[in-house]
Design an enzyme around this catalytic site. Structure first.
Site, PDB file in Angstrom:
ATOM      1  N   LYS A  62      31.887  42.188  40.063  1.00 35.16           N
ATOM      2  CA  LYS A  62      31.920  42.154  38.602  1.00 35.16           C
ATOM      3  C   LYS A  62      31.248  43.383  38.008  1.00 35.16           C
ATOM      4  O   LYS A  62      31.687  43.915  37.008  1.00 35.16           O
ATOM      5  CB  LYS A  62      31.238  40.895  38.074  1.00 35.16           C
ATOM      6  CG  LYS A  62      32.081  39.661  38.165  1.00 35.16           C
ATOM      7  CD  LYS A  62      31.576  38.606  37.210  1.00 35.16           C
ATOM      8  CE  LYS A  62      32.330  37.297  37.377  1.00 35.16           C
ATOM      9  NZ  LYS A  62      31.763  36.245  36.549  1.00 35.16           N
ATOM     10  N   LYS A  64      47.365  35.521  42.644  1.00 29.46           N
ATOM     11  CA  LYS A  64      46.933  34.214  42.162  1.00 29.46           C
ATOM     12  C   LYS A  64      47.296  34.077  40.692  1.00 29.46           C
ATOM     13  O   LYS A  64      47.307  35.069  39.966  1.00 29.46           O
ATOM     14  CB  LYS A  64      45.400  34.111  42.271  1.00 29.46           C
ATOM     15  CG  LYS A  64      44.942  33.196  43.381  1.00 29.46           C
ATOM     16  CD  LYS A  64      43.444  33.194  43.547  1.00 29.46           C
ATOM     17  CE  LYS A  64      42.651  32.785  42.309  1.00 29.46           C
ATOM     18  NZ  LYS A  64      41.206  32.668  42.571  1.00 29.46           N
ATOM     19  N   LYS A  80      44.701  34.670  34.250  1.00 27.69           N
ATOM     20  CA  LYS A  80      44.862  35.131  32.890  1.00 27.69           C
ATOM     21  C   LYS A  80      44.742  36.643  32.820  1.00 27.69           C
ATOM     22  O   LYS A  80      45.436  37.307  32.059  1.00 27.69           O
ATOM     23  CB  LYS A  80      43.782  34.478  32.029  1.00 27.69           C
ATOM     24  CG  LYS A  80      44.014  34.605  30.562  1.00 27.69           C
ATOM     25  CD  LYS A  80      42.749  34.326  29.787  1.00 27.69           C
ATOM     26  CE  LYS A  80      42.697  35.177  28.553  1.00 27.69           C
ATOM     27  NZ  LYS A  80      41.401  35.750  28.291  1.00 27.69           N
TER      28      LYS A  80
END
Ligand code: TRP
Length: 332
Positions: free
Chosen positions: A110, A197, A200
């Site tokens: 991240k 996968k 969004k």
């Protein structure tokens, strides 16, 4: 005594069929068997750069979504309404080594993501510390089981390390070790690119919203990628994904008969797509109806969830009190 289950979800974005079949449906099912606590973790949502004007609304939207798909209101809480999580998080900071935290792969990933997005390259200390707060979420309810994906194994391992260190330092087996609960959940892929996968972040066509309307679902399934040429005896990822969606949408009979067609080499993809769309449309219609009912009186729902958070908070307060006693802090 029945075992305790805890899980949490960040208030970001839409709820799509990947989230639903991969996690939330499992939450709903576990409610039958265990004492469950499910948190919408807004403190966690602050660890990445975010829009302060949207956070509160995102929390409520997620609450409506969770209720619409069957999470019981009495099991739901909002993290910032139980501020003891943050206080226990602080205490846990002092029982967690920097070395262990710096090995968390999710932080590394991240952090990198955020650095690459040139717009906002801010990497907060909160992001680094995220797993310690997660340990507090779990241990404050003395959870036995934490239903999460495999990507969270490392965070659970850290929670156990913190619990162990804590027990060792205070000289008492105070915290029990939480375990992950890896249920068999189907993996759902993007219909537009079945190598990815469903998510969004990949863009509009890569996820199907649980509350999507009929036309949209039909369109997305119609344009689903099936075979991309190439000779192979194995079922292609796209076809497999449609079969998975069909089955998880509860269309077992259709699944069996279309699978027979596939094995006989007579399957027409249009039939598979029609059946899959049919299944999803029916599910989404039911969810949407329920959501409409719920959001008719938003004030009542907000009141109810504040109440359930207050009830759940009592358990957190109890634990925190004992913890403060054990570590030598003051209690009122
Ligand atoms: N880290 C989890 C995720 O990214 C969310 C989370 C926060 C969580 N606190 C938790 C999950 C406690 C389980 C238990 O999905």
């Amino acid at each position: 005594m029945s075992k305790t289950v805890l899980s949490c979800i960040q208030p970001t974005g839409h709820m799509h069929y990947g989230n639903y079949f991969g996690a939330v449906k499992n939450w709903v099912d576990l409610q039958e068997q265990y004492k469950c606590y499910y948190g919408v973790v807004d403190y966690h949502a602050m660890t990445m750069p975010y829009d302060v004007k949207k956070l509160r609304n995102n929390v409520w939207e997620l609450i409506y979504n969770l209720l619409a798909v069957g999470v019981k209101p009495e099991n739901l809480f909002i993290q910032s309404l139980v501020p003891e999580h943050a206080e226990l998080g602080w205490i846990f900071n002092c029982f967690c080594s920097v070395g262990h935290l710096s090995r968390m792969t999710q932080f590394k990933d991240k952090g990198k993501d955020s650095e690459e997005k040139s717009k906002d390259s801010f990497v907060s200390a909160g992001l680094f510390d995220y797993p310690v707060l997660q340990a507090a979420d779990i241990l404050i309810y003395k959870a036995d089981y934490v239903p999460v994906g495999k990507d969270q194994d490392q965070h659970l391992e850290l929670s156990r390390a913190i619990a162990q260190r804590f027990n060792h330092v205070v000289g008492k087996e105070y915290f029990t070790m939480p375990d992950t609960l890896h249920s068999e959940t189907p993996k759902i892929f993007s219909t537009a690119d079945p190598s990815k996968k469903m998510s969004k972040s990949a863009g509009e066509k890569h996820f199907i919203n649980v509350f999507a309307d009929e036309a949209r679902i039909r369109k997305q399934i119609k344009s689903a990628v099936t075979d991309q040429g190439g000779e192979s005896d194995e079922m292609s990822a796209g076809v497999l994904n449609l079969f998975t969606l069909l089955k998880t949408a509860g269309r077992i009979d259709d699944h069996t008969s279309l699978m027979n067609d596939y094995n006989a080499g007579t399957l027409r993809y249009s039939n598979l797509k029609d059946a899959t769309a049919e299944g999803l449309v029916a599910m989404s219609a039911a969810f949407t109806e329920k959501r409409k009912e719920i959001t008719e009186d938003k004030r009542a729902i907000k009141y109810q969830i504040k109440q359930s958070s207050a009830e759940i908070r009592k358990i957190a307060q109890e634990t925190l009190k004992e913890v403060k006693e054990l570590v030598g802090l003051m209690n009122v």
